[in-house]
Design an enzyme around this catalytic site. Structure first.
Site, PDB file in Angstrom:
ATOM      1  CG  ASP A   1      -2.110   0.906   1.098  1.00  7.04           C
ATOM      2  OD1 ASP A   1      -2.335   1.429  -0.010  1.00  7.04           O
ATOM      3  OD2 ASP A   1      -2.817   1.110   2.104  1.00  7.04           O
TER       4      ASP A   1
ATOM      5  CG  HIS B   1      -0.305   1.958  -9.317  1.00  2.00           C
ATOM      6  ND1 HIS B   1      -0.534   1.666  -7.994  1.00  2.00           N
ATOM      7  CD2 HIS B   1      -1.376   2.682  -9.731  1.00  2.00           C
ATOM      8  CE1 HIS B   1      -1.712   2.180  -7.636  1.00  2.00           C
ATOM      9  NE2 HIS B   1      -2.237   2.809  -8.665  1.00  2.00           N
TER      10      HIS B   1
ATOM     11  CG  LEU C   1       9.050 -17.353  -3.349  1.00  2.00           C
ATOM     12  CD1 LEU C   1       8.759 -17.379  -1.850  1.00  2.00           C
ATOM     13  CD2 LEU C   1       9.689 -15.995  -3.701  1.00  2.00           C
TER      14      LEU C   1
HETATM   15  C1  IPE Z   1      -5.554  -2.709  -0.197  1.00  2.00           C
HETATM   16  O1  IPE Z   1      -5.133  -1.399  -0.432  1.00  2.00           O
HETATM   17  C2  IPE Z   1      -5.554  -3.477  -1.467  1.00  2.00           C
HETATM   18  C3  IPE Z   1      -4.254  -3.687  -2.101  1.00  2.00           C
HETATM   19  C4  IPE Z   1      -3.099  -3.361  -1.604  1.00  2.00           C
HETATM   20  C5  IPE Z   1      -4.302  -4.331  -3.371  1.00  2.00           C
HETATM   21  P1  IPE Z   1      -6.174  -0.200  -0.566  1.00  2.00           P
HETATM   22  O2  IPE Z   1      -5.384   1.025  -0.646  1.00  2.00           O
HETATM   23  O3  IPE Z   1      -7.125  -0.485  -1.664  1.00  2.00           O
HETATM   24  O4  IPE Z   1      -6.935  -0.320   0.834  1.00  2.00           O
HETATM   25  P2  IPE Z   1      -7.909   0.695   1.594  1.00  2.00           P
HETATM   26  O5  IPE Z   1      -9.063   0.929   0.683  1.00  2.00           O
HETATM   27  O6  IPE Z   1      -7.143   1.940   1.861  1.00  2.00           O
HETATM   28  O7  IPE Z   1      -8.271  -0.015   2.837  1.00  2.00           O
HETATM   29  C1  IPE Z   2      -1.574   0.224  -3.372  1.00  2.48           C
HETATM   30  O1  IPE Z   2      -1.351   1.589  -3.413  1.00  2.48           O
HETATM   31  C2  IPE Z   2      -1.801  -0.360  -4.744  1.00  2.48           C
HETATM   32  C3  IPE Z   2      -3.164  -0.816  -5.015  1.00  2.48           C
HETATM   33  C4  IPE Z   2      -4.158  -0.808  -4.164  1.00  2.48           C
HETATM   34  C5  IPE Z   2      -3.440  -1.316  -6.341  1.00  2.48           C
HETATM   35  P1  IPE Z   2      -2.548   2.632  -3.441  1.00  2.48           P
HETATM   36  O2  IPE Z   2      -2.908   2.877  -4.859  1.00  2.48           O
HETATM   37  O3  IPE Z   2      -3.657   2.168  -2.569  1.00  2.48           O
HETATM   38  O4  IPE Z   2      -1.865   3.911  -2.812  1.00  2.48           O
HETATM   39  P2  IPE Z   2      -2.470   4.946  -1.792  1.00  2.48           P
HETATM   40  O5  IPE Z   2      -3.018   4.154  -0.625  1.00  2.48           O
HETATM   41  O6  IPE Z   2      -3.548   5.683  -2.509  1.00  2.48           O
HETATM   42  O7  IPE Z   2      -1.319   5.811  -1.405  1.00  2.48           O
HETATM   43 MG    MG Z   3      -4.055   2.413  -0.588  1.00  2.00          MG
END
Ligand code: IPE
Ligand code: IPE
Ligand code: MG
Length: 247
Positions: A21, A38, A132
């Site tokens: 995240d 990303h 792995l």
């Molecule tokens: C959780 O991250 C899902 C992934 C890392 C794929 P999000 O950024 O979507 O989660 P919330 O919505 O903040 O809980």
């Molecule tokens: C995690 O990073 C990747 C996915 C959920 C696909 P985010 O896109 O949720 O990044 P933030 O949380 O907005 O910083």
């Molecule tokens: Mg996120």
């Protein structure tokens, strides 16, 4: 002494799961579009794979796209799916060089055809690897997975394949997408969010949870090793007393 050397090789978690995240915030801090975050997240995936192999972790689950992520702007979803295809194309060779076998969990049929095709190719092309297991959670959510498991259990009870009185905790595990893997012993979440976000609710029942402020694109081998060292300093009591564990 390097962090890797500080890890006790006899007490490495068999399965580590990561909620990757913070990509969006990482990009925003740099004044860039979310997709830039990303794209840079792929570097952290590579680093985690290398760290897992070096430390002897045998199963690594990465939460790459959740069921709830389908609610993001369509342009971001499209870019993520494209990135997925490009990454699989570019990384299959590296997976093979490092003995990494690809698996997926989640509602794979909901992904664009092209993604499904690429994933299936990479799964087939890495089948022989044994060092792995890389388990990508894609269009995954735990409630979706458990709902499906309940449906499948009901179908098998109705058709006579399964006796309802024979249903044990183990049976439930067998109907989940993760049936081939042990439950994660360690779950890592980056970016300073303290929640599970619908990830492996059943499987994380007794996992150690590790949270770090580091945003996912900045996560590197040493961050992975730090989480393992932290894990090894914990006392896993499974409901017992400390005295029972240490005798
Ligand atoms: C959780 O991250 C899902 C992934 C890392 C794929 P999000 O950024 O979507 O989660 P919330 O919505 O903040 O809980
Ligand atoms: C995690 O990073 C990747 C996915 C959920 C696909 P985010 O896109 O949720 O990044 P933030 O949380 O907005 O910083
Ligand atoms: Mg996120």
């Amino acid at each position: 002494m390097s962090l890797l050397e500080k890890i006790n090789k006899n007490n490495v978690p068999k399965h580590v799961a990561i909620i990757m995240d913070g990509n969006g915030r990482w990009a925003k801090k740099k004044g860039m579009m979310r997709i830039f975050g990303h794209q840079n997240g792929v570097k952290a995936v590579r680093a985690s794979l290398e760290a897992a192999v070096k430390s002897g972790v045998q199963n690594l689950t990465l939460y790459a796209f959740s069921t709830e992520n389908w609610n993001r702007p369509q342009a971001e979803i499209n870019a993520l799916m494209e990135l997925l295809v490009d990454t699989i194309n570019g990384e299959t060779k590296t997976l093979n060089e490092n003995g990494i076998r690809l698996h997926t969990i989640g509602n794979i049929e909901s992904l664009p055809e092209k993604c499904q095709k690429k994933l299936q190719e990479a799964i087939n092309n890495t089948k022989q690897n044994t060092k792995l297991n890389l388990i990508l959670a894609l269009s995954y959510s735990s409630k979706w997975e458990i709902t499906n498991a309940v449906k499948n259990i009901c179908n098998d009870v109705v058709s006579g394949k399964l006796n309802k009185d024979a249903i044990e905790e183990k049976t439930i595990s067998q109907y989940l997408n993760t049936s081939a893997f042990p439950d994660p012993e360690l779950m890592i979440r980056t970016s300073g969010e303290y929640r599970i976000s619908n990830f492996l609710l059943w499987q994380l029942a007794y996992s150690e949870l590790y949270f770090t402020e580091t945003l996912w694109p900045d996560f590197r081998e040493d961050d992975f090793f730090k989480a393992l060292i932290d894990f090894q300093q914990r006392e896993r009591r499974f409901g017992m007393t400390s005295e029972q564990i240490t005798v």
